[in-house]
Design a protein around this motif. Sequence first.
Motif, PDB file in Angstrom:
ATOM      1  N   ALA A   1       0.833  -1.205   0.000  1.00 39.89           N
ATOM      2  CA  ALA A   1       0.000   0.000   0.000  1.00 39.89           C
ATOM      3  C   ALA A   1       0.866   1.253   0.000  1.00 39.89           C
ATOM      4  CB  ALA A   1      -0.933  -0.010   1.206  1.00 39.89           C
ATOM      5  N   ALA A   2       1.962   1.204   0.755  1.00 41.97           N
ATOM      6  CA  ALA A   2       2.862   2.361   0.825  1.00 41.97           C
ATOM      7  C   ALA A   2       3.632   2.552  -0.478  1.00 41.97           C
ATOM      8  CB  ALA A   2       3.838   2.188   1.989  1.00 41.97           C
ATOM      9  N   ARG A   3       4.060   1.461  -1.092  1.00 41.71           N
ATOM     10  CA  ARG A   3       4.893   1.548  -2.292  1.00 41.71           C
ATOM     11  C   ARG A   3       4.097   1.723  -3.576  1.00 41.71           C
ATOM     12  NH1 ARG A   3       7.775  -3.854  -2.151  1.00 41.71           N
ATOM     13  NH2 ARG A   3       8.537  -3.191  -4.191  1.00 41.71           N
ATOM     14  N   TYR A   4       2.925   1.081  -3.647  1.00 37.08           N
ATOM     15  CA  TYR A   4       2.167   1.067  -4.893  1.00 37.08           C
ATOM     16  C   TYR A   4       0.836   1.815  -4.833  1.00 37.08           C
ATOM     17  CZ  TYR A   4       5.387  -2.674  -6.344  1.00 37.08           C
ATOM     18  OH  TYR A   4       6.505  -3.407  -6.669  1.00 37.08           O
ATOM     19  N   GLY A   5       0.442   2.260  -3.639  1.00 39.49           N
ATOM     20  CA  GLY A   5      -0.843   2.939  -3.497  1.00 39.49           C
ATOM     21  C   GLY A   5      -1.931   2.027  -2.980  1.00 39.49           C
ATOM     22  N   THR A   6      -1.946   0.788  -3.439  1.00 42.85           N
ATOM     23  CA  THR A   6      -2.868  -0.224  -2.929  1.00 42.85           C
ATOM     24  C   THR A   6      -2.152  -1.573  -2.877  1.00 42.85           C
ATOM     25  OG1 THR A   6      -3.695  -0.828  -5.117  1.00 42.85           O
ATOM     26  CG2 THR A   6      -4.930   0.885  -3.910  1.00 42.85           C
ATOM     27  N   THR A   7      -2.680  -2.460  -2.043  1.00 44.90           N
ATOM     28  CA  THR A   7      -2.155  -3.822  -1.998  1.00 44.90           C
ATOM     29  C   THR A   7      -2.341  -4.496  -3.350  1.00 44.90           C
ATOM     30  OG1 THR A   7      -2.771  -3.947   0.344  1.00 44.90           O
ATOM     31  CG2 THR A   7      -2.267  -6.017  -0.761  1.00 44.90           C
ATOM     32  N   LEU A   8      -3.484  -4.237  -3.982  1.00 41.96           N
ATOM     33  CA  LEU A   8      -3.759  -4.845  -5.284  1.00 41.96           C
ATOM     34  C   LEU A   8      -2.651  -4.545  -6.279  1.00 41.96           C
ATOM     35  CD1 LEU A   8      -5.375  -6.169  -7.531  1.00 41.96           C
ATOM     36  CD2 LEU A   8      -6.711  -4.059  -7.738  1.00 41.96           C
ATOM     37  N   ARG A   9      -2.248  -3.302  -6.373  1.00 44.78           N
ATOM     38  CA  ARG A   9      -1.213  -2.954  -7.344  1.00 44.78           C
ATOM     39  C   ARG A   9       0.086  -3.703  -7.052  1.00 44.78           C
ATOM     40  NH1 ARG A   9      -1.948  -0.634 -12.388  1.00 44.78           N
ATOM     41  NH2 ARG A   9       0.135  -0.466 -13.237  1.00 44.78           N
ATOM     42  N   GLY A  10       0.428  -3.823  -5.778  1.00 43.88           N
ATOM     43  CA  GLY A  10       1.626  -4.566  -5.406  1.00 43.88           C
ATOM     44  C   GLY A  10       1.521  -6.034  -5.779  1.00 43.88           C
ATOM     45  N   LEU A  11       0.346  -6.627  -5.545  1.00 41.99           N
ATOM     46  CA  LEU A  11       0.148  -8.035  -5.892  1.00 41.99           C
ATOM     47  C   LEU A  11       0.172  -8.244  -7.403  1.00 41.99           C
ATOM     48  CD1 LEU A  11      -2.669  -8.965  -3.345  1.00 41.99           C
ATOM     49  CD2 LEU A  11      -0.276  -9.726  -3.288  1.00 41.99           C
ATOM     50  N   MET A  12      -0.339  -7.266  -8.137  1.00 38.37           N
ATOM     51  CA  MET A  12      -0.290  -7.347  -9.595  1.00 38.37           C
ATOM     52  C   MET A  12       1.145  -7.271 -10.095  1.00 38.37           C
ATOM     53  SD  MET A  12      -3.501  -4.854 -10.580  1.00 38.37           S
ATOM     54  CE  MET A  12      -3.053  -4.788 -12.326  1.00 38.37           C
ATOM     55  N   GLU A  13       1.898  -6.324  -9.562  1.00 36.67           N
ATOM     56  CA  GLU A  13       3.266  -6.083 -10.040  1.00 36.67           C
ATOM     57  C   GLU A  13       4.212  -7.211  -9.650  1.00 36.67           C
ATOM     58  OE1 GLU A  13       4.354  -3.719 -11.966  1.00 36.67           O
ATOM     59  OE2 GLU A  13       2.544  -2.486 -12.058  1.00 36.67           O
ATOM     60  N   GLU A  14       4.056  -7.738  -8.441  1.00 40.28           N
ATOM     61  CA  GLU A  14       5.049  -8.686  -7.923  1.00 40.28           C
ATOM     62  C   GLU A  14       4.599 -10.148  -7.924  1.00 40.28           C
ATOM     63  OE1 GLU A  14       7.325  -7.588  -4.594  1.00 40.28           O
ATOM     64  OE2 GLU A  14       7.266  -5.431  -5.022  1.00 40.28           O
ATOM     65  N   HIS A  15       3.278 -10.362  -8.097  1.00 38.13           N
ATOM     66  CA  HIS A  15       2.797 -11.751  -8.050  1.00 38.13           C
ATOM     67  C   HIS A  15       1.861 -12.086  -9.203  1.00 38.13           C
ATOM     68  CE1 HIS A  15       4.464 -12.288  -3.978  1.00 38.13           C
ATOM     69  NE2 HIS A  15       4.067 -11.038  -3.773  1.00 38.13           N
TER      70      HIS A  15
END
Length: 231
Positions: A67-81
């Motif tokens: 959430a801190a790095r990408y704005g939302t958890t979703l964006r982080g999960l999309m980018e990294e997983h």
Amino acid sequence: MTTDKLPAGDNLSVFAGVRDWIFDLDDTLYPPETGVFTAVMSRIRAYTARVTGVTAEDALALQRNYAARYGTTLRGLMEEHGVDPEDFLVEVHAVDRSVLTPNPALAAALSRLPGRKFILTSGTHAHAGETLSRLGLDDRFDGMFDIVDADYLPKPAEATYAAFLARFSVEPTAAAMFEDTPRNLVVPRALGMRTVLVVGQTAARHDVPPADFITADLPAFLTHVADTLSG
């Protein structure tokens, strides 16, 4: 400004000339004390733990990190997983909204505001529609812009605000933004919008509010704005 007092009417005159009123959804149009968005966050944590294979405790840390790095958890999960955003959004928004009840005071206040009203949310159209229906507000808005419309790029990304403004031909200097998340008001304020931070009844005091106004009672605040503009 503390959260236990509304600003003076003279101060509210800054809303004169506002033609477009933009509202976040979760924990803004209903109080965080309802626990609805907390339930969404719990489902996000469970989803994160399942797709990454970490413990619930580690999932919470990962959730905050993304959430801190990408704005939302979703964006982080999309980018990294490589998570499918549609699958994520359907699962995490499958929450019980029965605690939400019609808010006639808010509905009346929204109706009195001159101009258009919009929802700008990092949730989905479906989630927003069901939530607004529960609140008795589903006929109070002229348009909605969700996380899919934003190409899964959440607030506070400048591109998301730009896409919203272009979609509905909104002039920032003739607009007002209402949000419960301080960082999501930074760009709107820089663009010239009037900004209002909406907080819960138990929120800590903000000695230096990141907004033009701060309120713990959105219906009362909007009613005072409408009274000022009609006076």
